[in-house]
Design an enzyme around this catalytic site. Structure first.
Site, mmCIF file in Angstrom:
data_model
loop_
_atom_site.group_PDB
_atom_site.id
_atom_site.type_symbol
_atom_site.label_atom_id
_atom_site.label_comp_id
_atom_site.label_asym_id
_atom_site.label_seq_id
_atom_site.Cartn_x
_atom_site.Cartn_y
_atom_site.Cartn_z
ATOM 1 N N ARG A 95 52.361 20.298 -30.039
ATOM 2 C CA ARG A 95 53.376 18.471 -29.912
ATOM 3 C C ARG A 95 53.754 18.846 -31.527
ATOM 4 O O ARG A 95 53.590 19.972 -32.642
ATOM 5 C CB ARG A 95 52.042 17.805 -29.607
ATOM 6 C CG ARG A 95 51.197 17.579 -30.917
ATOM 7 C CD ARG A 95 50.615 16.209 -29.815
ATOM 8 N NE ARG A 95 49.271 15.984 -31.459
ATOM 9 C CZ ARG A 95 48.428 14.803 -30.625
ATOM 10 N NH1 ARG A 95 48.706 13.837 -29.822
ATOM 11 N NH2 ARG A 95 48.045 14.539 -32.567
ATOM 12 N N GLY A 96 54.706 17.748 -31.279
ATOM 13 C CA GLY A 96 54.465 17.456 -33.552
ATOM 14 C C GLY A 96 55.471 18.217 -33.991
ATOM 15 O O GLY A 96 56.325 18.594 -33.795
ATOM 16 N N LEU A 130 37.359 5.915 -48.948
ATOM 17 C CA LEU A 130 35.545 6.358 -49.600
ATOM 18 C C LEU A 130 34.327 5.675 -49.735
ATOM 19 O O LEU A 130 33.357 6.136 -49.093
ATOM 20 C CB LEU A 130 36.028 6.592 -50.940
ATOM 21 C CG LEU A 130 35.334 7.960 -51.301
ATOM 22 C CD1 LEU A 130 34.933 8.791 -50.452
ATOM 23 C CD2 LEU A 130 35.489 8.332 -52.920
ATOM 24 N N ASN A 132 47.019 8.576 -51.001
ATOM 25 C CA ASN A 132 47.188 7.912 -49.775
ATOM 26 C C ASN A 132 46.134 7.011 -50.342
ATOM 27 O O ASN A 132 44.998 7.427 -50.002
ATOM 28 C CB ASN A 132 47.521 8.236 -48.735
ATOM 29 C CG ASN A 132 48.564 6.752 -47.959
ATOM 30 O OD1 ASN A 132 48.921 6.480 -48.665
ATOM 31 N ND2 ASN A 132 49.319 7.853 -46.935
ATOM 32 N N TYR A 190 42.225 13.459 -46.371
ATOM 33 C CA TYR A 190 42.938 14.224 -46.365
ATOM 34 C C TYR A 190 43.557 14.472 -47.822
ATOM 35 O O TYR A 190 44.085 15.814 -47.657
ATOM 36 C CB TYR A 190 44.207 13.159 -45.316
ATOM 37 C CG TYR A 190 45.040 13.403 -45.371
ATOM 38 C CD1 TYR A 190 45.125 14.545 -44.102
ATOM 39 C CD2 TYR A 190 46.421 12.987 -45.609
ATOM 40 C CE1 TYR A 190 46.114 14.977 -43.134
ATOM 41 C CE2 TYR A 190 46.950 13.535 -45.300
ATOM 42 C CZ TYR A 190 47.595 14.866 -43.800
ATOM 43 O OH TYR A 190 48.873 15.250 -43.324
HETATM 44 P P1 NAI Z 1 50.351 15.677 -34.916
HETATM 45 O O1 NAI Z 1 48.997 15.333 -35.325
HETATM 46 O O2 NAI Z 1 50.729 15.488 -34.199
HETATM 47 O O3 NAI Z 1 49.436 17.777 -34.373
HETATM 48 C C1 NAI Z 1 48.359 18.727 -34.876
HETATM 49 C C2 NAI Z 1 48.311 19.360 -33.794
HETATM 50 O O4 NAI Z 1 47.336 20.302 -34.267
HETATM 51 C C3 NAI Z 1 47.874 18.790 -31.798
HETATM 52 O O5 NAI Z 1 48.852 20.104 -31.296
HETATM 53 C C4 NAI Z 1 46.441 19.867 -32.656
HETATM 54 O O6 NAI Z 1 46.440 19.881 -31.282
HETATM 55 C C5 NAI Z 1 46.153 21.007 -33.632
HETATM 56 N N1 NAI Z 1 45.126 20.730 -34.410
HETATM 57 C C6 NAI Z 1 43.953 20.117 -34.772
HETATM 58 N N2 NAI Z 1 43.215 21.008 -35.045
HETATM 59 C C7 NAI Z 1 43.004 22.370 -34.941
HETATM 60 C C8 NAI Z 1 42.536 23.518 -35.096
HETATM 61 N N3 NAI Z 1 41.176 22.776 -35.259
HETATM 62 N N4 NAI Z 1 43.025 24.521 -34.605
HETATM 63 C C9 NAI Z 1 43.793 24.693 -33.204
HETATM 64 N N5 NAI Z 1 45.110 23.569 -33.668
HETATM 65 C C10 NAI Z 1 44.316 21.905 -33.742
HETATM 66 O O7 NAI Z 1 50.526 16.008 -36.073
HETATM 67 P P2 NAI Z 1 51.862 16.119 -36.673
HETATM 68 O O8 NAI Z 1 52.760 14.785 -37.436
HETATM 69 O O9 NAI Z 1 52.851 17.364 -36.188
HETATM 70 O O10 NAI Z 1 51.695 17.477 -38.174
HETATM 71 C C11 NAI Z 1 51.138 18.872 -38.682
HETATM 72 C C12 NAI Z 1 51.052 18.659 -39.964
HETATM 73 O O11 NAI Z 1 51.730 18.076 -40.499
HETATM 74 C C13 NAI Z 1 49.341 18.711 -40.032
HETATM 75 O O12 NAI Z 1 49.066 19.146 -41.549
HETATM 76 C C14 NAI Z 1 49.776 17.087 -41.088
HETATM 77 O O13 NAI Z 1 49.071 17.065 -42.021
HETATM 78 C C15 NAI Z 1 51.320 17.104 -41.927
HETATM 79 N N6 NAI Z 1 51.458 15.855 -42.232
HETATM 80 C C16 NAI Z 1 52.078 15.386 -40.743
HETATM 81 C C17 NAI Z 1 53.052 14.306 -42.096
HETATM 82 C C18 NAI Z 1 53.464 13.283 -40.937
HETATM 83 O O14 NAI Z 1 53.924 12.097 -40.864
HETATM 84 N N7 NAI Z 1 53.640 13.084 -39.462
HETATM 85 C C19 NAI Z 1 53.505 13.774 -43.653
HETATM 86 C C20 NAI Z 1 52.696 15.130 -43.960
HETATM 87 C C21 NAI Z 1 51.901 15.799 -43.023
#
Ligand code: NAI
Length: 446
Positions: A216-217, A296, A346, A352
């Site tokens: 997703r995402g 924290l 943040n 994080y």
């Molecule tokens: P999300 O939560 O929608 O998607 C993350 C995906 O990673 C999920 O499908 C989840 O099941 C998977 N995942 C989590 N733990 C896992 C594991 N141990 N093994 C395999 N898969 C795992 O998050 P989003 O928003 O799509 O974020 C994606 C990346 O972008 C992340 O690294 C997040 O920290 C980074 N990010 C997102 C921002 C935002 O505004 N949404 C901003 C800055 C960074």
């Protein structure tokens, strides 16, 4: 995730009302679609060095409408300011003021791009001052542009030509709609390795790519974008995300691998799957990530550990397996998803921030280890991106975070994916150890 406000104030009555009330006026950004021209409108190449001449000749060869001097009242698609031979801050005034006079003619969603040399390698304080001055002026200029226009810079290492492959690759990225949400940023090109793709609409043809957190995402957007660009994609996510994962894998005509990336054998399982199912492995995108926010003072060991384990420790372990594998030696690419929280910090995100700062440190330190076999590793640091994660933020905080950047809107998952696809391509072969922010030039923090 929709940003209805941007749609409302982009045209008609909504636009007039927002203007009269002095409300933010984001515009719908020009985003890349296959077959789109690189840029519409003339491209002004300013600068009197040999590097400027060579670049102008190359752009003419691409079929662009190149100008060396602006014509009065002509709308410009882009302004490229070549400052590769400045020796002193006094050298900046003439070329910079010359483009200043053309800025009013920059079309909506236009581009300003500087091409200059890396300040750290400067041979004298005066040269360093001139080069570092470009950093400050470019970031300030990016904050002055309107109507979806952006300003970004390319930094060349000391003897690199302005026409070396990754300089041209970065230039194409910044000119195109692929960089819609990248603003006020620099990319350093260190070497002349890399090559431009035969087909600019399929730069990843023949490559096999693995994307973690693809159910997703942002991860799903990365899988779609790499597939659109020609790659065969292995989508990885936790078993609990199985149905969504299968749907994404089917959509991009690739394969799914149910895997918790924090398992100790995750790296080997990724390599085995890619090689057994697709015969090779060229690109790994470390996207999977989690948040467990707490001040924290209220942080418990579980929240701290799980974020470190998924967001950075797993990447370190997977990279170890990749670097030790004979199947990851043919100019491979690693691209990691960091975050502006790992740069500017943040509130509520010490865990994080530590994990994402860790990603940046890991990328910089791993880059030299991949050089001998033509490999690169880079990070992309997203700012506010419209996903399920940010949709869950309280309304007031979300609206503030969304507008506090030069483009006055959140980015789309596809914007992050475009930056990753570029860094994963052959055209980015001379770029390694870099962190590219995809944040619309966030106004708060670094
Ligand atoms: P999300 O939560 O929608 O998607 C993350 C995906 O990673 C999920 O499908 C989840 O099941 C998977 N995942 C989590 N733990 C896992 C594991 N141990 N093994 C395999 N898969 C795992 O998050 P989003 O928003 O799509 O974020 C994606 C990346 O972008 C992340 O690294 C997040 O920290 C980074 N990010 C997102 C921002 C935002 O505004 N949404 C901003 C800055 C960074």
């Amino acid at each position: 995730m929709a940003d209805k406000y941007t749609q409302l104030v982009s045209h008609g009555l909504g636009k007039d009302v927002a203007k009269r009330l002095g409300l933010p006026q984001p515009v719908v950004l020009r985003r890349y679609q296959p077959g789109d021209p690189l840029i519409t409108g003339p491209v002004l190449v300013n600068g009197d060095s040999v590097g400027a001449d060579d670049l102008a000749t190359t752009l003419l060869g691409w079929g662009l409408d190149v100008r060396r001097n602006a014509l009065p009242k002509e709308k410009l698609g882009a302004i490229i300011l070549v400052l590769d031979s400045v020796q002193h801050p006094d050298d900046l005034g003439k070329p910079v003021l010359a483009i200043g006079a053309s800025l009013r003619d920059l079309a909506p969603n236009g581009r300003v791009i500087t091409v200059s040399r890396a300040p750290r390698q400067a041979p004298s304080p005066a040269v360093a001052a001139a080069r570092q001055g470009i950093d400050g002026l470019l970031r300030s200029l990016a904050k002055e542009l309107r109507s979806g226009a952006t300003a970004n810079g390319i930094l060349l290492s000391e003897d690199l030509a302005t026409t070396s492959p990754s300089v041209l690759g970065a230039l194409r990225f910044f000119l195109s709609g692929r960089s819609a949400y990248v603003d006020g940023q620099f990319l350093t090109v260190g070497t002349d390795s890399g090559s431009l793709p035969a087909d600019p609409d399929r730069p990843l043809a023949g490559k096999v790519a693995v994307v973690t957190g693809a159910a997703r995402g942002i991860g799903a957007a990365i899988a779609r974008t790499l597939h659109r660009d020609g790659a065969t994609v292995v989508s990885v996510d936790i078993p609990a995300a199985g149905d969504h994962l299968a749907a994404v894998a089917n959509e991009v005509h690739g394969t799914a691998l149910q895997l918790d990336i924090s398992r100790s054998d995750a790296g080997q399982r990724i390599i085995d799957h890619a090689v057994e199912r697709h015969g090779r492995l060229d690109i790994v995108v470390h996207n999977a990530g989690i948040t467990r926010d707490r001040l924290l003072a209220n942080m418990d060991p579980g929240r701290w550990q799980s974020v470190i384990a998924v967001n950075i420790a797993s990447q370190l372990r997977i990279n170890e397996a990749l670097l030790g594998s004979p199947h990851f030696k043919d100019a491979p690419r690693i691209v990691s998803v960091a975050s502006t929280s790992g740069i500017a910090g943040n509130r509520g995100q010490t865990n994080y921030g530590a994990s994402k700062g860790g990603v940046i440190g890991m990328v910089r330190s791993t880059a030299p280890l991949m050089e001998s076999f033509g490999g690169t590793i880079n990070a992309v640091a997203p700012g506010f991106i419209e996903t399920e994660m940010t949709a869950r933020m309280p309304l007031a905080i979300r609206e503030t975070a969304r507008r506090l950047n030069s483009l006055k809107q959140g980015g789309q998952p596809g914007d992050v994916a475009e930056a990753i696809a570029f860094l994963a391509s052959d055209a980015a072969g001379g770029i390694s150890g870099e962190v590219l922010r995809v944040c619309g030039q966030q106004l708060v923090g670094a």
